[in-house]
Design a protein around this motif. Structure first.
Motif, PDB file in Angstrom:
ATOM      1  N   SER A  91      11.816 -75.856  47.819  1.00 58.26           N
ATOM      2  CA  SER A  91      11.226 -75.865  46.477  1.00 58.26           C
ATOM      3  C   SER A  91      12.117 -75.276  45.392  1.00 58.26           C
ATOM      4  CB  SER A  91       9.902 -75.101  46.495  1.00 58.26           C
ATOM      5  OG  SER A  91      10.126 -73.745  46.790  1.00 58.26           O
ATOM      6  N   GLY A  92      13.141 -74.508  45.759  1.00 56.26           N
ATOM      7  CA  GLY A  92      13.995 -73.858  44.769  1.00 56.26           C
ATOM      8  C   GLY A  92      15.390 -74.464  44.728  1.00 56.26           C
ATOM      9  N   LYS A  93      16.324 -73.670  44.210  1.00 55.26           N
ATOM     10  CA  LYS A  93      17.718 -74.110  44.130  1.00 55.26           C
ATOM     11  C   LYS A  93      18.616 -73.041  44.724  1.00 55.26           C
ATOM     12  CE  LYS A  93      17.446 -77.082  40.100  1.00 55.26           C
ATOM     13  NZ  LYS A  93      17.988 -77.396  38.790  1.00 55.26           N
ATOM     14  N   ALA A  94      19.520 -73.483  45.572  1.00 56.60           N
ATOM     15  CA  ALA A  94      20.482 -72.576  46.200  1.00 56.60           C
ATOM     16  C   ALA A  94      21.800 -73.307  46.385  1.00 56.60           C
ATOM     17  CB  ALA A  94      19.957 -72.082  47.541  1.00 56.60           C
ATOM     18  N   SER A  95      22.886 -72.564  46.289  1.00 57.35           N
ATOM     19  CA  SER A  95      24.204 -73.150  46.503  1.00 57.35           C
ATOM     20  C   SER A  95      24.837 -72.499  47.717  1.00 57.35           C
ATOM     21  CB  SER A  95      25.081 -72.972  45.263  1.00 57.35           C
ATOM     22  OG  SER A  95      25.131 -71.627  44.891  1.00 57.35           O
ATOM     23  N   LEU A  96      25.290 -73.323  48.638  1.00 54.71           N
ATOM     24  CA  LEU A  96      25.880 -72.847  49.878  1.00 54.71           C
ATOM     25  C   LEU A  96      27.390 -72.771  49.735  1.00 54.71           C
ATOM     26  CD1 LEU A  96      23.157 -74.455  50.751  1.00 54.71           C
ATOM     27  CD2 LEU A  96      24.119 -74.222  52.999  1.00 54.71           C
ATOM     28  N   GLY A  97      27.953 -71.724  50.283  1.00 53.78           N
ATOM     29  CA  GLY A  97      29.408 -71.611  50.304  1.00 53.78           C
ATOM     30  C   GLY A  97      29.926 -70.500  49.414  1.00 53.78           C
ATOM     31  N   TYR A  98      31.110 -70.065  49.764  1.00 56.39           N
ATOM     32  CA  TYR A  98      31.752 -68.949  49.068  1.00 56.39           C
ATOM     33  C   TYR A  98      32.117 -69.306  47.632  1.00 56.39           C
ATOM     34  CZ  TYR A  98      35.648 -65.830  47.931  1.00 56.39           C
ATOM     35  OH  TYR A  98      36.491 -64.966  47.314  1.00 56.39           O
ATOM     36  N   LYS A  99      32.764 -70.453  47.440  1.00 56.73           N
ATOM     37  CA  LYS A  99      33.219 -70.840  46.103  1.00 56.73           C
ATOM     38  C   LYS A  99      32.053 -71.058  45.154  1.00 56.73           C
ATOM     39  CE  LYS A  99      37.629 -72.953  47.281  1.00 56.73           C
ATOM     40  NZ  LYS A  99      38.432 -74.180  47.250  1.00 56.73           N
ATOM     41  N   ALA A 100      31.009 -71.715  45.637  1.00 56.81           N
ATOM     42  CA  ALA A 100      29.832 -71.974  44.790  1.00 56.81           C
ATOM     43  C   ALA A 100      29.118 -70.666  44.451  1.00 56.81           C
ATOM     44  CB  ALA A 100      28.887 -72.927  45.505  1.00 56.81           C
ATOM     45  N   ALA A 101      29.082 -69.736  45.391  1.00 57.58           N
ATOM     46  CA  ALA A 101      28.448 -68.439  45.136  1.00 57.58           C
ATOM     47  C   ALA A 101      29.232 -67.648  44.096  1.00 57.58           C
ATOM     48  CB  ALA A 101      28.332 -67.649  46.429  1.00 57.58           C
ATOM     49  N   ILE A 102      30.549 -67.681  44.193  1.00 58.39           N
ATOM     50  CA  ILE A 102      31.397 -66.985  43.212  1.00 58.39           C
ATOM     51  C   ILE A 102      31.187 -67.575  41.819  1.00 58.39           C
ATOM     52  CG2 ILE A 102      33.808 -66.579  42.531  1.00 58.39           C
ATOM     53  CD1 ILE A 102      32.935 -64.824  44.830  1.00 58.39           C
ATOM     54  N   LYS A 103      31.118 -68.906  41.731  1.00 60.18           N
ATOM     55  CA  LYS A 103      30.872 -69.548  40.438  1.00 60.18           C
ATOM     56  C   LYS A 103      29.516 -69.142  39.867  1.00 60.18           C
ATOM     57  CE  LYS A 103      33.711 -73.638  41.210  1.00 60.18           C
ATOM     58  NZ  LYS A 103      33.720 -75.077  41.480  1.00 60.18           N
ATOM     59  N   GLY A 104      28.507 -69.091  40.732  1.00 54.14           N
ATOM     60  CA  GLY A 104      27.180 -68.684  40.290  1.00 54.14           C
ATOM     61  C   GLY A 104      27.130 -67.244  39.830  1.00 54.14           C
ATOM     62  N   LEU A 105      27.861 -66.367  40.523  1.00 52.74           N
ATOM     63  CA  LEU A 105      27.901 -64.960  40.135  1.00 52.74           C
ATOM     64  C   LEU A 105      28.644 -64.761  38.820  1.00 52.74           C
ATOM     65  CD1 LEU A 105      28.576 -63.260  43.579  1.00 52.74           C
ATOM     66  CD2 LEU A 105      26.553 -62.968  42.164  1.00 52.74           C
ATOM     67  N   ARG A 106      29.742 -65.473  38.657  1.00 55.10           N
ATOM     68  CA  ARG A 106      30.523 -65.325  37.423  1.00 55.10           C
ATOM     69  C   ARG A 106      29.788 -65.865  36.208  1.00 55.10           C
ATOM     70  NH1 ARG A 106      36.459 -66.815  39.739  1.00 55.10           N
ATOM     71  NH2 ARG A 106      36.954 -64.747  40.512  1.00 55.10           N
ATOM     72  N   SER A 107      29.026 -66.937  36.397  1.00 51.00           N
ATOM     73  CA  SER A 107      28.278 -67.505  35.275  1.00 51.00           C
ATOM     74  C   SER A 107      26.967 -66.766  35.029  1.00 51.00           C
ATOM     75  CB  SER A 107      27.988 -68.984  35.529  1.00 51.00           C
ATOM     76  OG  SER A 107      27.133 -69.132  36.637  1.00 51.00           O
ATOM     77  N   GLY A 108      26.544 -65.942  35.983  1.00 47.16           N
ATOM     78  CA  GLY A 108      25.314 -65.177  35.829  1.00 47.16           C
ATOM     79  C   GLY A 108      24.067 -65.937  36.230  1.00 47.16           C
ATOM     80  N   LYS A 109      24.213 -67.084  36.878  1.00 44.98           N
ATOM     81  CA  LYS A 109      23.060 -67.894  37.258  1.00 44.98           C
ATOM     82  C   LYS A 109      22.446 -67.461  38.580  1.00 44.98           C
ATOM     83  CE  LYS A 109      24.516 -72.001  34.757  1.00 44.98           C
ATOM     84  NZ  LYS A 109      24.958 -73.376  34.850  1.00 44.98           N
ATOM     85  N   ALA A 110      23.236 -66.848  39.448  1.00 46.61           N
ATOM     86  CA  ALA A 110      22.735 -66.446  40.768  1.00 46.61           C
ATOM     87  C   ALA A 110      21.804 -65.246  40.636  1.00 46.61           C
ATOM     88  CB  ALA A 110      23.901 -66.105  41.685  1.00 46.61           C
ATOM     89  N   LYS A 111      20.659 -65.331  41.296  1.00 45.56           N
ATOM     90  CA  LYS A 111      19.691 -64.238  41.270  1.00 45.56           C
ATOM     91  C   LYS A 111      19.753 -63.396  42.547  1.00 45.56           C
ATOM     92  CE  LYS A 111      16.471 -66.269  38.047  1.00 45.56           C
ATOM     93  NZ  LYS A 111      17.081 -67.550  37.842  1.00 45.56           N
ATOM     94  N   MET A 112      20.248 -63.999  43.626  1.00 48.23           N
ATOM     95  CA  MET A 112      20.370 -63.284  44.894  1.00 48.23           C
ATOM     96  C   MET A 112      21.474 -63.923  45.722  1.00 48.23           C
ATOM     97  SD  MET A 112      17.439 -62.636  47.700  1.00 48.23           S
ATOM     98  CE  MET A 112      17.598 -61.360  48.888  1.00 48.23           C
ATOM     99  N   VAL A 113      22.176 -63.099  46.489  1.00 49.06           N
ATOM    100  CA  VAL A 113      23.250 -63.588  47.352  1.00 49.06           C
ATOM    101  C   VAL A 113      22.966 -63.123  48.774  1.00 49.06           C
ATOM    102  CG1 VAL A 113      25.715 -63.482  47.827  1.00 49.06           C
ATOM    103  CG2 VAL A 113      24.934 -63.538  45.488  1.00 49.06           C
ATOM    104  N   LEU A 114      23.055 -64.047  49.723  1.00 48.09           N
ATOM    105  CA  LEU A 114      22.927 -63.712  51.137  1.00 48.09           C
ATOM    106  C   LEU A 114      24.299 -63.822  51.778  1.00 48.09           C
ATOM    107  CD1 LEU A 114      19.957 -65.001  50.414  1.00 48.09           C
ATOM    108  CD2 LEU A 114      19.724 -64.876  52.851  1.00 48.09           C
ATOM    109  N   ILE A 115      24.678 -62.813  52.543  1.00 48.65           N
ATOM    110  CA  ILE A 115      25.976 -62.785  53.208  1.00 48.65           C
ATOM    111  C   ILE A 115      25.736 -62.697  54.709  1.00 48.65           C
ATOM    112  CG2 ILE A 115      28.166 -61.573  53.421  1.00 48.65           C
ATOM    113  CD1 ILE A 115      27.642 -60.370  50.663  1.00 48.65           C
TER     114      ILE A 115
END
Length: 112
Positions: A25-49
């Motif tokens: 039902s939501g939106k998530a991006s898989l992978g290191y590069k996509a997570a870094i892009k999401g963190l830098r743009s401020g769109k990511a709300k949570m990161v799972l490692i």
């Protein structure tokens, strides 16, 4: 089975069910590069490692999450288990959630 092992299995199962709901039902991006892009743009709300993510990569993601004030959850399973929990047939060591959808993963993510 020891009580601590039973509790960790229960929290892992609840995290997997929340993760399935996010992928549905939501939106998530898989992978290191996509997570870094999401963190830098401020769109990511949570990161799972994943637990077997390389230490340098893990510390870089944690540092960027700290700068962007994003929640970090250390997933109890390996990258194979994280990919499987997302419903994919490949490994995934880092996952960034941008929209939780119907799931309460953002509220309960830090407690697990």
């Amino acid at each position: 089975m020891a009580p601590s092992a039973k509790k960790s299995k229960k929290t892992a199962d609840s995290m997997n069910s929340r993760l399935k709901l996010v992928m549905k039902s939501g939106k998530a991006s898989l992978g290191y590069k996509a997570a870094i892009k999401g963190l830098r743009s401020g769109k990511a709300k949570m990161v799972l490692i994943a637990s077997n993510c390389p230490p340098l990569r893990k510390s870089e993601v944690e540092y960027l999450a700290m700068l962007s004030k994003t929640q970090v959850h250390h997933y109890a399973g390996t990258n194979v288990m994280l990919g499987t929990a997302c419903g994919k047939f490949f490994n995934c060591s880092v996952l960034a959630i941008t929209d939780a959808g119907d799931s309460d993963i953002l509220l309960a993510g830090g407690k697990d």
